[in-house]
Design a protein around this motif. Structure first.
Motif, short mmCIF file in Angstrom:
data_model
loop_
_atom_site.label_atom_id
_atom_site.label_comp_id
_atom_site.label_asym_id
_atom_site.label_seq_id
_atom_site.Cartn_x
_atom_site.Cartn_y
_atom_site.Cartn_z
N SER A 231 -6.45 3.64 8.02
CA SER A 231 -7.47 3.16 7.10
C SER A 231 -6.85 2.25 6.03
O SER A 231 -7.39 1.18 5.72
N LEU A 232 -5.72 2.66 5.48
CA LEU A 232 -5.05 1.85 4.46
C LEU A 232 -4.59 0.51 5.03
O LEU A 232 -4.70 -0.52 4.39
N LEU A 233 -4.07 0.54 6.25
CA LEU A 233 -3.59 -0.69 6.87
C LEU A 233 -4.73 -1.65 7.18
O LEU A 233 -4.57 -2.87 7.08
N ASP B 194 -2.60 4.06 -3.42
CA ASP B 194 -3.82 3.67 -2.73
C ASP B 194 -4.55 4.86 -2.13
O ASP B 194 -5.75 4.80 -1.88
N ASP B 195 -3.83 5.97 -1.91
CA ASP B 195 -4.45 7.19 -1.40
C ASP B 195 -3.52 8.34 -1.72
O ASP B 195 -2.35 8.15 -2.05
N PHE C 123 -3.53 12.60 8.39
CA PHE C 123 -2.48 11.70 7.90
C PHE C 123 -2.53 10.36 8.62
O PHE C 123 -2.55 9.30 8.01
N LEU C 124 -2.60 10.40 9.96
CA LEU C 124 -2.62 9.17 10.75
C LEU C 124 -3.89 8.37 10.47
O LEU C 124 -3.85 7.14 10.38
N PRO D 265 0.82 -1.21 0.00
CA PRO D 265 0.00 0.00 0.00
C PRO D 265 0.86 1.26 0.00
O PRO D 265 1.87 1.33 0.71
N VAL D 266 0.45 2.25 -0.80
CA VAL D 266 1.22 3.50 -0.93
C VAL D 266 0.31 4.70 -0.70
O VAL D 266 -0.76 4.81 -1.33
#
Length: 223
Positions: free
Chosen positions: A113-115, A95-96, A107-108, A73-74
């Motif tokens: 969310s991505l993780l 990914d975002d 940011f956090l 994921p990036v």
């Protein structure tokens, strides 16, 4: 969980690393595209924070090369916030996308969310210290002791074990175990954790299930 920050602005990179480290992530930094690409391809990361404006290989080219070999994921970070730039980054496999300047809280939140959305490698047996969780047979042992759990307790332990070392909030736990959102002041998670802790921790010297005040719970061996 391990995150790679590829950012040539050292002040920004240090600021983000400090915040993520305080949030219990392990963070590596690359200061240019070449070193960032090397680390991204040869090391294992759960997520990559990638600046677009980089010396050497820029972020878009780095992403293009990365996607030929890996699906890590990036999250793109950049001051280039035109629609065309966003579209290019997303079409290359980001990914975002977060434009500078940004609030650290956002940011956090995007990182987490991505993780949560990222696929995880599935293992048949999870181990944390001397605790062993067999996902196929749905059996739990700690050393030579067999531990009997209810279906709900096993699901909670599995969630914590699959994300060992990561602090899970009560809201996240309820959404995963009960598939609903409880009010933030409910003690349903606390009660479930207390029952699980009584079975996997209370009779053993080394404690594995820890409370992180104001945040949630984490399963990890701190010995």
């Amino acid at each position: 969980m391990r995150i790679l920050i590829i950012e040539d602005e050292l002040k920004m990179a240090s600021y983000l690393k400090k915040g993520l480290t305080e949030a219990s992530f392990t963070v590596d930094i690359a200061e240019d595209g070449s070193n960032g690409l090397f680390l991204a391809l040869h090391e294992e990361f759960d997520l990559i924070v990638l600046d677009v404006m980089l010396p050497g290989i820029d972020g878009f080219e780095l992403l293009r090369r990365l996607r030929k070999e890996k699906e890590t994921p990036v999250l793109l970070l950049t001051a280039r916030d035109t629609v065309a730039d966003k579209v290019e980054g997303l079409e290359l496999g980001a990914d975002d996308y977060l434009a500078k300047p940004f609030a650290y809280a956002e940011f956090l939140a995007r990182i987490r969310s991505l993780l949560r959305r990222a696929p995880r490698a599935v293992k048949d047996v999870l181990r944390i210290g001397e605790l062993e969780v067999d996902l196929i047979k749905r059996r739990v042992r700690r050393g030579d002791v067999r531990i009997e759990l209810t279906a709900q307790e096993f699901s909670l332990l599995q969630l914590l074990a699959e994300r060992q070392g990561e602090v899970l909030t009560r809201t996240f736990i309820t959404s995963q175990i009960w598939d609903i959102n409880f009010d933030s002041d409910t003690n349903v998670v606390d009660a479930a954790v207390k029952r699980l802790r009584a079975k996997i921790d209370n009779s053993f010297e080394t404690k594995l299930l820890h409370t992180v005040r104001g945040m949630g719970y984490v399963l990890e061996d701190r010995s």
